[in-house]
Motif scaffolding. Structure first.
Motif, short mmCIF file in Angstrom:
data_model
loop_
_atom_site.label_atom_id
_atom_site.label_comp_id
_atom_site.label_asym_id
_atom_site.label_seq_id
_atom_site.Cartn_x
_atom_site.Cartn_y
_atom_site.Cartn_z
N GLU A 6 -0.68 -3.11 1.67
CA GLU A 6 -0.98 -3.57 0.32
C GLU A 6 -0.63 -5.05 0.15
O GLU A 6 0.26 -5.57 0.82
CB GLU A 6 -0.18 -2.77 -0.73
CG GLU A 6 -0.40 -1.29 -0.75
CD GLU A 6 0.62 -0.55 0.09
OE1 GLU A 6 0.83 0.66 -0.13
OE2 GLU A 6 1.21 -1.19 1.00
N SER A 7 -1.33 -5.69 -0.78
CA SER A 7 -1.03 -7.07 -1.13
C SER A 7 -1.51 -7.31 -2.56
O SER A 7 -2.24 -6.49 -3.13
CB SER A 7 -1.71 -8.05 -0.17
OG SER A 7 -3.10 -7.90 -0.23
N LEU A 20 -4.77 -5.72 -6.90
CA LEU A 20 -4.12 -5.28 -5.67
C LEU A 20 -5.18 -4.95 -4.62
O LEU A 20 -6.26 -4.46 -4.95
CB LEU A 20 -3.27 -4.04 -5.92
CG LEU A 20 -2.20 -4.14 -7.01
CD1 LEU A 20 -1.38 -2.86 -7.06
CD2 LEU A 20 -1.31 -5.35 -6.80
N THR A 120 3.68 -2.66 -2.75
CA THR A 120 3.74 -4.03 -3.24
C THR A 120 4.29 -4.00 -4.68
O THR A 120 3.90 -3.14 -5.48
CB THR A 120 2.36 -4.72 -3.19
OG1 THR A 120 2.48 -6.09 -3.56
CG2 THR A 120 1.34 -4.05 -4.09
#
Length: 126
Positions: A6-7, A20, A120
């Protein structure tokens, strides 16, 4: 080995937006249902949204319906969560997950998902 990363998390003011991303590596997850969950400190992991393999059907938690949108780009092996009108109660660690047992059955049960990202952090200030 299959992985989900995830980021896109961060700090945002109430009413703001974030997007996201969840990038898949290793074998593709494009054939499976994927979902987003979130976990606030001291609370259980809660369902946020899920999407079928081709994006034709989506399922949202009541708490995010109308504000969040889940989408996927199978060509990029990436899952997205567009979050608008964010509230302080949306603050949590957000996780993406894949349910490799199905391509069409949408579920809000965390134990149905067998691959998870590391999460995240999303923090919404008032």
């Amino acid at each position: 080995q299959r992985q989900l990363v995830e980021s896109g998390g961060g700090l945002v003011q109430a009413g703001g937006s974030l997007r996201l991303s969840c990038a898949a590596s290793g074998r593709t997850f494009s054939s499976y249902v994927m979902g987003w969950f979130r976990q606030a400190p001291g609370k259980e992991r809660d369902f946020v949204a899920a999407i079928t393999w081709n994006g034709s059907n989506k399922y949202y938690a009541d708490s995010v319906k109308g504000r969040f949108t889940v989408a996927r780009d199978n060509a990029k092996n990436t899952l997205y969560l567009n979050m608008n009108s964010l509230k302080p109660e949306d603050t949590a660690v957000y996780y993406c997950a894949a349910d490799t047992g199905t391509s069409v059955r949408l579920t809000d049960v965390a134990s149905d998902y067998d691959y998870w990202g590391q999460g995240t952090q999303v923090t919404v200030s008032s």
